[in-house]
Enzyme design. Sequence first.
Site, PDB file in Angstrom:
ATOM      1  N   ASP A 264      58.519 144.228  58.668  1.00  0.00           N
ATOM      2  CA  ASP A 264      59.017 143.104  59.452  1.00  0.00           C
ATOM      3  C   ASP A 264      60.096 142.404  58.622  1.00  0.00           C
ATOM      4  OD1 ASP A 264      59.477 141.251  61.428  1.00  0.00           O
ATOM      5  OD2 ASP A 264      57.382 140.774  61.765  1.00  0.00           O
TER       6      ASP A 264
HETATM    7  C1  NOJ Z   1      60.250 138.931  63.036  1.00  0.00           C
HETATM    8  C2  NOJ Z   1      59.237 139.195  64.094  1.00  0.00           C
HETATM    9  O1  NOJ Z   1      57.946 139.097  63.547  1.00  0.00           O
HETATM   10  C3  NOJ Z   1      59.377 140.543  64.779  1.00  0.00           C
HETATM   11  O2  NOJ Z   1      58.523 140.585  65.878  1.00  0.00           O
HETATM   12  C4  NOJ Z   1      60.788 140.779  65.177  1.00  0.00           C
HETATM   13  O3  NOJ Z   1      60.906 142.033  65.812  1.00  0.00           O
HETATM   14  C5  NOJ Z   1      61.653 140.710  63.938  1.00  0.00           C
HETATM   15  N1  NOJ Z   1      61.555 139.398  63.347  1.00  0.00           N
HETATM   16  C6  NOJ Z   1      63.091 140.987  64.251  1.00  0.00           C
HETATM   17  O4  NOJ Z   1      63.655 139.941  64.964  1.00  0.00           O
END
Ligand code: NOJ
Length: 703
Positions: A264
């Site tokens: 993430d």
């Molecule tokens: C953080 C989030 O937890 C995730 O769900 C998302 O896809 C990514 N950022 C990218 O924006």
Amino acid sequence: MPTSEPRIESLLAQMTLEEKVGQLNQMNARAGVDPDLLRAGHVGSLFNASGPLTGQGFSDSGGAELANQLQRLALEARLKIPLLFGRDVIHGFRTVFPIPLGQAAAFDPGLAQEAAVVAAREATAGGIKWTFAPMLDIARDPRWGRIAEGNGEDPLLGARLAEAIVRGLQGQRMSDPDKLVACAKHFAGYGTAEGGRDYESGELSDPTLRDVYLAPFESAVRAGVGTLMAAFVDLNGMPATANRYLLSDILRGEWGFDGFVVSDWESVGELVHHGLAADAAHAARLALHAGVDMDMVAGTYLDTLAGSVRAGLVPLAEVDDAVRRILRIKHRAGLFENPFTDPARAARDLLAPQARELARRFARESMVLLKNEADLLPLRDVRRVLVAGPFLHARGELFGTWTPDGRADDVVPLDQALRQAAPGGVALWFADYADQALHMTPAVDAVVLLMGEHPVRSGENCNVSDLGLPPGQAELLLAVAALGKPVVLVVFAGRPLVLTREVAQAQAVLYAWHPGLEGGAALGEVLFGLAAPGGRLPVTFPRATGQVPIYYNHKSSGRPIGSDPRFLTRYNDLIPAPFFPFGYGLAYTTFAYDNLRLSGDVLRGRLEISAEVTNSGPRAGREVVQLYVRDVVGSLTRPVRELKDFQALELGPGETRRVTFVLEEEQLAFTRADGTRGVEPGTFHVWVAPHSQGGLRGEFVMP
Ligand code: NOJ
């Protein structure tokens, strides 16, 4: 391990260590990308390369030209490995569908799949080839803002939707120009964040992890999902980003997943904050070893991995394996053959009339009727209706969380949409101010209050400690209700709210979630009876914030309901039951359940369970018939009920249909006391039910 994929092996054999590490590196285009990094082959994927998140505003080609420009630079690199463009396309791209929790309320995987097909077509027209969806986290705590992004609390419903959405996004071949690579996230256990505080640590027993939280992910993997995203959460002391048990043992070892895992956002670097890694280089080593192939925007892989390999701290084979998986998905996505997007597609593919129609249907099916005293809804025999509340003029507010490509301009404002839907002869009055609403109320036949949470109150890190309506709304409702006119409360929200007082005051309550860009039209159709709301709750509604976590598939405890009231498991100040149970929802008609029948009282391989469902009311309607099971005695305690199947049916007034479920032995398997998965002999209760607290009960034995 070398693969039997010659194209991948031959490319790998030509790559320098830096080029290999480059493939593992994802960068945020919005932050600006050095063209030389692209030309040198040091970037494997770009994030937010197209569309408004680039900071360049909306573009009519949906961003395809920008993506193409960046792709051209990447293809100037020695080995000409194309970029994979990623983006959060969570519940639609330009055509915004209901939030995922609302989609789950429709109990209609086929519809979710159709919406995913539209999202993929639109997003690929915008130059995107990889979406960070579906979000498959089981959520048992509505304080957690991300409950909006997932499918609620149930593993079976989550698993069905996971499969449907992956199929919708990826199609038969993710290389087709209108298909995306999907990314099941967040792997895993993210919903356990303590207290519902996003990014917080969580604890989960292995059986619950496997039987509940992993079920949707396993289903996505079986459906062929190309990628997974590691969760932010520190699960049982091991952050998911460094969790080899999850990412390698279970995902690849047990399930045979051969795609790639992305971290993430900066979660590799955050291993330092977790206190697991001493520095960025250490964090990168741990994450790669655990099975994270691509580093999302943190730059830790790019900055440190080559050095770590040279220092003998990271086996080259680990880097090679990660590169193989990424190249595999790039091949499957057809990027080597078709790295560019035709900018002319956007004009054809964005916001097609059929897509809008689908969004409207989905919004109607997602809305849950919680109360309808004296059949107030649909509104009939009314001449004047007052409409008020903070959502009165809502446009983009109907979208909900995660809609970077949705445009408020595409939305008919809610007041206008209601006016368009109101039958001739019905005058709608609108009030922007509370005192104005009170002034008008005595002169109307009914009041519709459009209340709930603004989208900023749900989604990532939008957690609340109080599940009540935002300040001021309950007061308006009470004041209006005190004037004695029938009140319809419509709630827009990204989570179950606590509505005990409000439901007592309003004669009808409709839960609309954040319904997407056709939400206004859908609501108009539902309020005035051109259509009926079709949803059922995908999550339990608590009576008070202090009652969470509360979910239907809980364990019995030693002192369940029915025990000596002095000692049963409860709060002193609450009725020990949900406010609305999982699976609940009313229709504009009523349904009666009768004549439960089992094909035998012993399950050998499979059993047929059926019941007659009759539309006992005056209008046609949709019922979601649910099959629940309880395994009465287990080597580990079993949930009081588990959803095993569901079927939606449309019945005309007076119509009866026998609904038949086939229960296979495998559906009764669970993680047993010895850690293995399987079934255990014994007695089972079974219900064919309208929701998780009702239904006709039968019994069978597993020999
Ligand atoms: C953080 C989030 O937890 C995730 O769900 C998302 O896809 C990514 N950022 C990218 O924006």
